[in-house]
Design a protein around this motif. Structure first.
Motif, PDB file in Angstrom:
ATOM      1  N   ILE A  10     -35.754 -31.211   5.943  1.00 24.38           N
ATOM      2  CA  ILE A  10     -34.819 -31.537   4.876  1.00 24.38           C
ATOM      3  C   ILE A  10     -34.507 -30.300   4.048  1.00 24.38           C
ATOM      4  N   ASN A  11     -33.282 -30.184   3.573  1.00 19.16           N
ATOM      5  CA  ASN A  11     -32.861 -29.014   2.784  1.00 19.16           C
ATOM      6  C   ASN A  11     -32.989 -29.226   1.277  1.00 19.16           C
ATOM      7  N   PHE A  12     -33.302 -30.451   0.852  1.00 19.59           N
ATOM      8  CA  PHE A  12     -33.382 -30.757  -0.566  1.00 19.59           C
ATOM      9  C   PHE A  12     -34.649 -31.554  -0.864  1.00 19.59           C
ATOM     10  N   PRO A  13     -35.180 -31.439  -2.080  1.00 21.76           N
ATOM     11  CA  PRO A  13     -36.320 -32.274  -2.474  1.00 21.76           C
ATOM     12  C   PRO A  13     -35.886 -33.727  -2.643  1.00 21.76           C
TER      13      PRO A  13
ATOM     14  N   THR B 170     -23.745 -25.773  -3.213  1.00 17.69           N
ATOM     15  CA  THR B 170     -24.380 -26.025  -1.932  1.00 17.69           C
ATOM     16  C   THR B 170     -23.360 -26.619  -0.970  1.00 17.69           C
ATOM     17  N   ASN B 171     -23.721 -26.693   0.307  1.00 12.34           N
ATOM     18  CA  ASN B 171     -22.820 -27.299   1.289  1.00 12.34           C
ATOM     19  C   ASN B 171     -23.106 -28.787   1.501  1.00 12.34           C
ATOM     20  N   TRP B 172     -24.091 -29.339   0.761  1.00  4.72           N
ATOM     21  CA  TRP B 172     -24.416 -30.774   0.757  1.00  4.72           C
ATOM     22  C   TRP B 172     -24.936 -31.271   2.107  1.00  4.72           C
ATOM     23  N   GLU B 173     -25.395 -30.385   2.938  1.00  6.03           N
ATOM     24  CA  GLU B 173     -25.947 -30.765   4.239  1.00  6.03           C
ATOM     25  C   GLU B 173     -27.437 -31.049   4.078  1.00  6.03           C
ATOM     26  N   LEU B 174     -27.818 -32.312   4.236  1.00  4.77           N
ATOM     27  CA  LEU B 174     -29.227 -32.677   4.047  1.00  4.77           C
ATOM     28  C   LEU B 174     -30.112 -32.091   5.142  1.00  4.77           C
TER      29      LEU B 174
END
Length: 379
Positions: A244-247, A272-276
């Motif tokens: 995952i790219n986000f917490p 960000t590019n919003w890509e999880l």
């Protein structure tokens, strides 16, 4: 460990204890080092006996059960077979102790469509049950390993299954298994899970697209960026894993929202590019195609090491690597053994004849079976 040493020494074999933790496999460099260690041990004819390193493992980074550990090891060494030896002879449609109409399931080609009872729990010798065995099956089959659930009361059944006998429950591997980095993703400890709607599930599983917030309908657990999470469909069935790219706290703010809305509302304070999860960091556990095919895997490297070892000249390649996991012991739970193929025509033959080799191998196998049966009687 002393038991393994005694029985294998009696058969003219050597073994070595290998202690692992999830922390070792979660780190890519440590994962590669562990794989190289197994390669060298197997190349020198040494059988690794694997256990979890309880002295340094913390509760948050534990395998938790022998089934998961054995599946991770089978994935690591690119085993052809993983045998989960337990107190039942197969997976049943219902609990055979409670339902007299329960029938055994001998073959499973698509684990996602499996309908079976998994209410059995662990025994005094093991920490898992049928649920953990199915989880292990998803991991192993995704990595190209054939997993078999069979009884530990008849260890000779392993040879019968390898020779084609219809015993136990055999889970067939995916047609195109995961390789390289995506194989490693299967061994990274999972910190949480994301439940996806039908559209996102189709996009990730069938179209191999990256995951975006709009398709997330539920967030489970607490995790940080670059942690591994499970991807589940709307019913909660796991079908993939990824980094995952986000917490989790930020994923909760973004879930179910389109990218255009997120850009306009400025949900996050940074660009960000919003890509999880990027598609390159996704590993599918179900049937699907994988574009990453490394030039050389562990099988090829092991074959090269065997060919270079003068003590076992004449070996062309490794037919299969078998991983055994038994709930009948508590000190060590997994043993690996390479099964060598016959030398090709024109190569240097071993000193002994083929008939002598076959007789010696059968004698060793019979001795091993007798030793294992004696151990079962003592238990």
């Amino acid at each position: 460990m002393r038991y393994y040493e005694d029985i294998l020494n009696a058969l003219g074999m050597t073994c070595a204890q290998v202690l692992l933790t999830l922390d070792n496999l979660a780190d890519r460099s440590q994962y590669i080092n562990a794989r190289n260690t197994f390669t060298e041990l197997l190349a020198y004819g040494t059988i690794p006996v694997v256990n979890e390193n309880d002295t340094v493992a913390v509760q948050e980074l534990r395998f938790g059960d022998n089934d998961t550990l054995s599946a991770q090891v089978a994935t690591l060494v690119e085993a052809d077979y993983l045998f989960l030896m337990t107190d039942v002879d197969a997976l049943y449609t219902a609990n055979p102790k409670l339902d007299s109409t329960a029938t055994p399931i001998h073959e499973v080609e698509d684990i996602s469509s499996l309908t079976a009872d998994t209410s059995t729990t662990g025994t005094q010798w093991g920490t898992g049950g049928m649920v953990t065995k199915l989880t292990a099956a998803r991991i192993a089959t995704a990595a190209g390993c054939c997993l078999v659930i069979c009884t530990s009361a008849r260890p000779e059944g392993i040879l019968e299954i390898l020779n084609g006998a219809r015993r136990g429950t055999k889970f067939y591997p995916l047609a195109r298994s995961l390789k390289g980095r995506k194989r490693w993703l299967l061994t990274v400890p999972v910190r949480g899970s994301l439940w996806l709607d039908d559209g996102a599930t189709h996009a990730v599983k069938d179209k191999h697209n990256s995951l975006f917030p709009v398709g997330v309908i539920k967030v489970v657990g607490q995790f940080e960026a670059q942690d591994a999470v499970s991807l589940c469909d709307a019913s909660g069935h796991e079908f993939a894993r990824g980094l995952i790219n986000f917490p989790s706290k930020e994923v909760l703010l973004m879930q179910g929202k389109k990218t255009e809305h997120l850009k306009e509302s400025k949900v996050l304070e940074y660009v960000t590019n919003w890509e999880l999860i990027h598609r390159g960091n996704l590993a599918l556990l179900l049937q699907g195609e994988d574009e990453e095919w490394p030039k050389k895997g562990m099988r090829e490297k092991l074959a090269q090491r065997l060919a270079a070892n003068s003590s076992i000249s004449g070996v062309e390649d490794v037919g299969s690597v078998v991983c055994l996991s038994s709930t009948g012991t508590t000190s060590s739970i997994s043993a690996l053994a390479p099964v060598k193929s016959a030398p090709a025509a024109g190569t240097t033959a071993p000193v002994t004849t083929a008939g002598q080799q076959q007789t010696e191998q059968q004698q060793k196998q019979q001795q091993l079976v007798q030793q294992l049966q004696q151990q079962q009687q003592l238990q």
